[in-house]
Design an enzyme around this catalytic site. Structure first.
Site, PDB file in Angstrom:
ATOM      1  N   GLU A  85      22.529  -3.344 -21.260  1.00  0.00           N
ATOM      2  CA  GLU A  85      22.946  -4.689 -21.705  1.00  0.00           C
ATOM      3  C   GLU A  85      21.990  -5.235 -22.763  1.00  0.00           C
ATOM      4  O   GLU A  85      21.788  -6.445 -22.867  1.00  0.00           O
ATOM      5  CB  GLU A  85      22.991  -5.670 -20.523  1.00  0.00           C
ATOM      6  CG  GLU A  85      23.903  -5.250 -19.418  1.00  0.00           C
ATOM      7  CD  GLU A  85      25.332  -5.658 -19.644  1.00  0.00           C
ATOM      8  OE1 GLU A  85      25.615  -6.218 -20.723  1.00  0.00           O
ATOM      9  OE2 GLU A  85      26.156  -5.407 -18.759  1.00  0.00           O
TER      10      GLU A  85
ATOM     11  N   GLY B 212       0.827  -1.197   0.000  1.00  0.00           N
ATOM     12  CA  GLY B 212       0.000   0.000   0.000  1.00  0.00           C
ATOM     13  C   GLY B 212       0.865   1.252   0.000  1.00  0.00           C
ATOM     14  O   GLY B 212       1.925   1.296  -0.647  1.00  0.00           O
TER      15      GLY B 212
HETATM   16  P1  TGC Z   1      25.450  -8.868 -36.039  1.00  0.00           P
HETATM   17  O1  TGC Z   1      25.732  -8.652 -37.511  1.00  0.00           O
HETATM   18  O2  TGC Z   1      24.319  -9.726 -35.639  1.00  0.00           O
HETATM   19  O3  TGC Z   1      26.759  -9.460 -35.332  1.00  0.00           O
HETATM   20  C1  TGC Z   1      28.049  -8.885 -35.542  1.00  0.00           C
HETATM   21  C2  TGC Z   1      29.065  -9.960 -35.205  1.00  0.00           C
HETATM   22  O4  TGC Z   1      28.934 -10.344 -33.845  1.00  0.00           O
HETATM   23  C3  TGC Z   1      28.581 -11.731 -33.736  1.00  0.00           C
HETATM   24  N1  TGC Z   1      27.625 -11.818 -32.627  1.00  0.00           N
HETATM   25  C4  TGC Z   1      27.964 -12.292 -31.440  1.00  0.00           C
HETATM   26  N2  TGC Z   1      29.109 -12.824 -30.995  1.00  0.00           N
HETATM   27  C5  TGC Z   1      29.148 -13.206 -29.708  1.00  0.00           C
HETATM   28  N3  TGC Z   1      28.096 -13.079 -28.883  1.00  0.00           N
HETATM   29  C6  TGC Z   1      26.923 -12.547 -29.294  1.00  0.00           C
HETATM   30  N4  TGC Z   1      25.907 -12.395 -28.436  1.00  0.00           N
HETATM   31  C7  TGC Z   1      26.828 -12.122 -30.620  1.00  0.00           C
HETATM   32  N5  TGC Z   1      25.838 -11.551 -31.361  1.00  0.00           N
HETATM   33  C8  TGC Z   1      26.346 -11.373 -32.590  1.00  0.00           C
HETATM   34  C9  TGC Z   1      27.992 -12.091 -35.068  1.00  0.00           C
HETATM   35  O5  TGC Z   1      28.114 -13.478 -35.310  1.00  0.00           O
HETATM   36  C10 TGC Z   1      28.855 -11.263 -35.992  1.00  0.00           C
HETATM   37  O6  TGC Z   1      30.105 -11.906 -36.083  1.00  0.00           O
HETATM   38  P2  TGC Z   1      30.977 -11.827 -37.446  1.00  0.00           P
HETATM   39  O7  TGC Z   1      32.170 -12.684 -37.179  1.00  0.00           O
HETATM   40  O8  TGC Z   1      30.091 -12.350 -38.526  1.00  0.00           O
HETATM   41  O9  TGC Z   1      31.312 -10.377 -37.637  1.00  0.00           O
HETATM   42  O10 TGC Z   1      25.362  -7.439 -35.408  1.00  0.00           O
HETATM   43  P3  TGC Z   1      24.263  -6.312 -35.545  1.00  0.00           P
HETATM   44  O11 TGC Z   1      24.975  -5.047 -35.926  1.00  0.00           O
HETATM   45  O12 TGC Z   1      23.159  -6.779 -36.448  1.00  0.00           O
HETATM   46  O13 TGC Z   1      23.710  -6.107 -34.061  1.00  0.00           O
HETATM   47  C11 TGC Z   1      23.284  -7.190 -33.346  1.00  0.00           C
HETATM   48  C12 TGC Z   1      22.674  -6.834 -31.969  1.00  0.00           C
HETATM   49  C13 TGC Z   1      21.460  -5.959 -32.115  1.00  0.00           C
HETATM   50  C14 TGC Z   1      22.264  -8.175 -31.389  1.00  0.00           C
HETATM   51  C15 TGC Z   1      23.666  -6.208 -31.003  1.00  0.00           C
HETATM   52  O14 TGC Z   1      24.329  -5.174 -31.541  1.00  0.00           O
HETATM   53  C16 TGC Z   1      23.092  -5.899 -29.652  1.00  0.00           C
HETATM   54  O15 TGC Z   1      23.106  -6.769 -28.798  1.00  0.00           O
HETATM   55  N6  TGC Z   1      22.610  -4.636 -29.356  1.00  0.00           N
HETATM   56  C17 TGC Z   1      22.327  -4.221 -27.989  1.00  0.00           C
HETATM   57  C18 TGC Z   1      23.463  -3.343 -27.511  1.00  0.00           C
HETATM   58  C19 TGC Z   1      23.824  -3.588 -26.085  1.00  0.00           C
HETATM   59  O16 TGC Z   1      23.457  -4.578 -25.461  1.00  0.00           O
HETATM   60  N7  TGC Z   1      24.596  -2.696 -25.542  1.00  0.00           N
HETATM   61  C20 TGC Z   1      25.077  -2.856 -24.181  1.00  0.00           C
HETATM   62  C21 TGC Z   1      26.123  -1.824 -23.850  1.00  0.00           C
HETATM   63  S1  TGC Z   1      27.043  -2.214 -22.403  1.00  0.00           S
HETATM   64  C22 TGC Z   1      25.969  -1.972 -21.148  1.00  0.00           C
HETATM   65  O17 TGC Z   1      24.827  -1.709 -21.280  1.00  0.00           O
HETATM   66  C23 TGC Z   1      26.561  -2.105 -19.800  1.00  0.00           C
HETATM   67  S2  TGC Z   1      25.482  -1.823 -18.508  1.00  0.00           S
HETATM   68  C24 TGC Z   1      26.547  -2.236 -17.309  1.00  0.00           C
HETATM   69  C25 TGC Z   1      26.029  -2.314 -15.944  1.00  0.00           C
HETATM   70  O18 TGC Z   1      26.027  -1.270 -15.249  1.00  0.00           O
HETATM   71  O19 TGC Z   1      25.708  -3.440 -15.487  1.00  0.00           O
HETATM   72  P1  FAD Z   2      17.969   3.144 -28.276  1.00  0.00           P
HETATM   73  O1  FAD Z   2      18.888   2.186 -28.952  1.00  0.00           O
HETATM   74  O2  FAD Z   2      17.863   4.515 -28.822  1.00  0.00           O
HETATM   75  O3  FAD Z   2      16.541   2.487 -28.167  1.00  0.00           O
HETATM   76  C1  FAD Z   2      15.367   3.229 -27.847  1.00  0.00           C
HETATM   77  C2  FAD Z   2      14.161   2.315 -28.027  1.00  0.00           C
HETATM   78  O4  FAD Z   2      14.100   1.846 -29.383  1.00  0.00           O
HETATM   79  C3  FAD Z   2      14.255   1.057 -27.156  1.00  0.00           C
HETATM   80  O5  FAD Z   2      12.979   0.739 -26.660  1.00  0.00           O
HETATM   81  C4  FAD Z   2      14.706  -0.017 -28.119  1.00  0.00           C
HETATM   82  O6  FAD Z   2      14.281  -1.334 -27.739  1.00  0.00           O
HETATM   83  C5  FAD Z   2      14.027   0.427 -29.406  1.00  0.00           C
HETATM   84  N1  FAD Z   2      14.710  -0.090 -30.595  1.00  0.00           N
HETATM   85  C6  FAD Z   2      15.957   0.220 -31.050  1.00  0.00           C
HETATM   86  N2  FAD Z   2      16.243  -0.490 -32.143  1.00  0.00           N
HETATM   87  C7  FAD Z   2      15.176  -1.280 -32.395  1.00  0.00           C
HETATM   88  C8  FAD Z   2      14.872  -2.265 -33.379  1.00  0.00           C
HETATM   89  N3  FAD Z   2      15.744  -2.601 -34.341  1.00  0.00           N
HETATM   90  N4  FAD Z   2      13.657  -2.848 -33.332  1.00  0.00           N
HETATM   91  C9  FAD Z   2      12.773  -2.550 -32.355  1.00  0.00           C
HETATM   92  N5  FAD Z   2      13.000  -1.639 -31.382  1.00  0.00           N
HETATM   93  C10 FAD Z   2      14.188  -1.023 -31.410  1.00  0.00           C
HETATM   94  N6  FAD Z   2      26.538   1.239 -22.138  1.00  0.00           N
HETATM   95  C11 FAD Z   2      27.866   0.936 -22.148  1.00  0.00           C
HETATM   96  O7  FAD Z   2      28.483   0.806 -23.211  1.00  0.00           O
HETATM   97  N7  FAD Z   2      28.557   0.786 -20.988  1.00  0.00           N
HETATM   98  C12 FAD Z   2      27.976   0.926 -19.773  1.00  0.00           C
HETATM   99  O8  FAD Z   2      28.634   0.757 -18.741  1.00  0.00           O
HETATM  100  C13 FAD Z   2      26.588   1.262 -19.733  1.00  0.00           C
HETATM  101  N8  FAD Z   2      25.982   1.483 -18.534  1.00  0.00           N
HETATM  102  C14 FAD Z   2      24.689   1.945 -18.508  1.00  0.00           C
HETATM  103  C15 FAD Z   2      24.125   2.325 -17.287  1.00  0.00           C
HETATM  104  C16 FAD Z   2      22.826   2.830 -17.249  1.00  0.00           C
HETATM  105  C17 FAD Z   2      22.257   3.283 -15.951  1.00  0.00           C
HETATM  106  C18 FAD Z   2      22.067   2.907 -18.436  1.00  0.00           C
HETATM  107  C19 FAD Z   2      20.648   3.397 -18.401  1.00  0.00           C
HETATM  108  C20 FAD Z   2      22.623   2.543 -19.642  1.00  0.00           C
HETATM  109  C21 FAD Z   2      23.932   2.057 -19.701  1.00  0.00           C
HETATM  110  N9  FAD Z   2      24.550   1.745 -20.926  1.00  0.00           N
HETATM  111  C22 FAD Z   2      25.886   1.412 -20.957  1.00  0.00           C
HETATM  112  C23 FAD Z   2      23.852   1.983 -22.175  1.00  0.00           C
HETATM  113  C24 FAD Z   2      22.825   0.904 -22.537  1.00  0.00           C
HETATM  114  O9  FAD Z   2      23.442  -0.267 -22.966  1.00  0.00           O
HETATM  115  C25 FAD Z   2      21.914   1.477 -23.627  1.00  0.00           C
HETATM  116  O10 FAD Z   2      21.111   2.464 -22.995  1.00  0.00           O
HETATM  117  C26 FAD Z   2      21.058   0.426 -24.294  1.00  0.00           C
HETATM  118  O11 FAD Z   2      21.846  -0.457 -25.067  1.00  0.00           O
HETATM  119  C27 FAD Z   2      19.965   1.051 -25.195  1.00  0.00           C
HETATM  120  O12 FAD Z   2      20.484   2.068 -25.994  1.00  0.00           O
HETATM  121  P2  FAD Z   2      19.743   3.513 -26.052  1.00  0.00           P
HETATM  122  O13 FAD Z   2      19.517   3.944 -24.653  1.00  0.00           O
HETATM  123  O14 FAD Z   2      20.562   4.368 -26.940  1.00  0.00           O
HETATM  124  O15 FAD Z   2      18.346   3.235 -26.687  1.00  0.00           O
END
Ligand code: TGC
Ligand code: FAD
Length: 392
Positions: A371, A347
């Site tokens: 992530e 609540g």
């Molecule tokens: P795509 O063409 O699919 O892949 C490019 C290359 O990467 C390979 N690959 C992977 N390899 C290992 N593990 C995976 N999970 C993989 N996914 C793809 C793939 O086979 C390819 O390899 P190669 O040899 O052919 O070049 O790439 P794309 O440009 O279409 O994008 C794919 C997508 C959307 C899945 C990826 O970019 C993605 O996961 N986007 C989300 C971005 C994200 O998660 N950012 C996180 C930033 S760090 C963060 O948020 C830290 S928070 C920290 C905290 O405080 O805890």
């Molecule tokens: P965008 O990519 O602009 O996305 C906005 C919206 O569009 C989302 O709802 C998304 O799902 C949607 N969208 C985008 N593309 C598509 C698609 N193809 N189809 C359908 N929907 C789509 N990053 C690091 O590198 N290192 C860090 O240590 C780190 N720490 C972080 C800590 C915090 C507190 C936060 C909030 C973020 C952190 N990040 C870090 C960044 C984080 O990984 C990004 O915020 C995340 O990957 C999303 O990117 P964006 O915020 O630019 O959103």
């Protein structure tokens, strides 16, 4: 309400799937969270401060780089141990788990996996003790979900590279001693670099005004003609798969961690429901409250089993990116739903800082975005099912 009656919900006896070492580690981390995190984290969160001294304490506890071999300062533990550590840390606060995730999965892992022997020896032991704090720079102001389009650039200049660009939303940015940064070389290939605090042209402004992860530091990494010695390039990786492999590890940890936040909310709700009386009886006696609690426990149990099974697959090096995405997505969403239901059970009291629920709920709004967002993980799973990428 006292902490002493806390019991970890284990409805399906998942503990029997853990070995003795996992249980000992969990107990040590749980005690530390109860002693060092829970008493201070609500205030830290209200004050928007990261309790940075906890990093050294986590180092002493051996939870930073728990899966890194002992010869580099890690604990040499398996993936399940990493998971149970993340659950306990996030039961304290997602920001504390974040600090451990970044240090372990996003900084120590790439240095161990892709680094030179000299890089491993230079950085890993200090990162393991918490003497050094690391950050991970992938996201840019204009490139979040699509990191492959990053514009941060490195250009070769004889014995060094010149780094230009900016990373945004970076955990630990303004307090990091070094960061693993992903940038494109002249050929457009993504490379990993180690950027150290003090390098000229490297600045790390903090991002304030957050309603989420307030007990965690977030900021930018800005590079203006930063000279990066060639020995700071990670030699054993090229391409986007480098950072994505780091994300596999961190996302896996979050799948376990989110269960901890959910459990803290559930536990708070059960105890409150048993104590709070309305209409002459505990609110736990009402069927609608029982439904909420039963559904919360059902979802927590499913998430525990998903995380555990993923850990077994990762120990065998068989987990796919789609499985990791499914677990991260499901478990974080589950935790957010549990937090919302728990808040309702309390609540009006549920909105106060006297209970951890709103803090977890607000934190989880970041966890469901970083992530890889909730929708991006759905698309990764969709690609694994259909073989058709739906991103571009
Ligand atoms: P795509 O063409 O699919 O892949 C490019 C290359 O990467 C390979 N690959 C992977 N390899 C290992 N593990 C995976 N999970 C993989 N996914 C793809 C793939 O086979 C390819 O390899 P190669 O040899 O052919 O070049 O790439 P794309 O440009 O279409 O994008 C794919 C997508 C959307 C899945 C990826 O970019 C993605 O996961 N986007 C989300 C971005 C994200 O998660 N950012 C996180 C930033 S760090 C963060 O948020 C830290 S928070 C920290 C905290 O405080 O805890
Ligand atoms: P965008 O990519 O602009 O996305 C906005 C919206 O569009 C989302 O709802 C998304 O799902 C949607 N969208 C985008 N593309 C598509 C698609 N193809 N189809 C359908 N929907 C789509 N990053 C690091 O590198 N290192 C860090 O240590 C780190 N720490 C972080 C800590 C915090 C507190 C936060 C909030 C973020 C952190 N990040 C870090 C960044 C984080 O990984 C990004 O915020 C995340 O990957 C999303 O990117 P964006 O915020 O630019 O959103």
């Amino acid at each position: 309400m006292t902490l002493s009656i806390y019991t970890f919900p284990d409805h399906f006896l998942v503990d029997e799937l853990l070995n003795k070492e996992h249980l000992i580690i969990r107990s040590a981390v749980r005690d530390w969270v109860d002693r060092s995190v829970r008493p201070i984290v609500e205030k830290a969160s209200q004050q928007h401060v990261f309790p940075v001294h906890l990093v050294r304490e986590m180092g002493d506890l051996g939870v930073l780089g728990s899966f890194i071999p002992q010869e580099y300062g890690g604990a040499g533990l398996d993936q399940i141990a990493y998971g149970v550590i993340m659950t306990e840390l996030e039961r304290g606060d997602s920001g504390i788990r974040s600090a451990a995730s970044v240090q372990s999965s996003l900084v120590m892992y790439p240095i161990f996996r892709f680094g030179s022997e000299a890089q491993r020896r230079k950085y890993l032991p200090k990162l393991a003790t918490g003497e050094m704090i690391g950050a991970f720079g992938l996201t840019e102001p204009d490139h979040g979900s699509d990191p492959g389009s990053m514009i941060t650039r490195m250009e070769e200049r004889g014995d060094h590279f010149l780094l230009n660009g900016a990373k945004m939303w970076i955990t630990n940015a303004s307090i990091c001693d070094m960061s693993v940064v992903w940038a494109k070389d002249e050929a457009g290939v993504i490379r990993g670099l180690i950027v150290e605090r003090g390098m000229e042209g490297f600045t790390t402004p903090e991002t304030g005004n957050k309603w989420s992860l307030r007990a965690s530091v977030t900021g930018e990494l800005v590079f203006s003609d930063v000279r990066i010695p060639k020995e700071n390039v990670l030699p054993n990786i090229n391409g986007l798969k480098g950072p994505l492999m780091c994300l596999n590890s961190a996302r896996y940890g979050i799948a376990w961690g989110a269960v901890g936040a959910a459990i803290d909310c559930y536990d708070t709700a059960v105890r409150y429901a048993l104590e709070r009386k309305q209409f002459g009886k505990p609110i736990a006696a009402f069927q609608l409250t029982q439904r909420k609690l039963a559904e919360m426990l059902t979802e927590i149990t499913k998430a525990q089993l998903l995380a555990w099974r993923l850990g077994v697959l990762r120990n065998d090096d068989r987990a796919t990116p789609g499985q990791i995405s499914m677990a991260k997505r499901n478990n974080v969403h589950m935790a957010l739903q549990v937090a919302r239901e728990a808040r309702q059970i309390l609540g009006a009291m549920g909105i106060t800082g006297d209970f951890p629920i709103m803090r977890h709920m607000m934190n989880l709004e970041s966890v469901i975005t970083y992530e890889g967002t909730h929708d991006i993980h759905l698309l990764i799973t969709g690609e694994e099912i259909t073989g058709i990428g739906a991103f571009h």
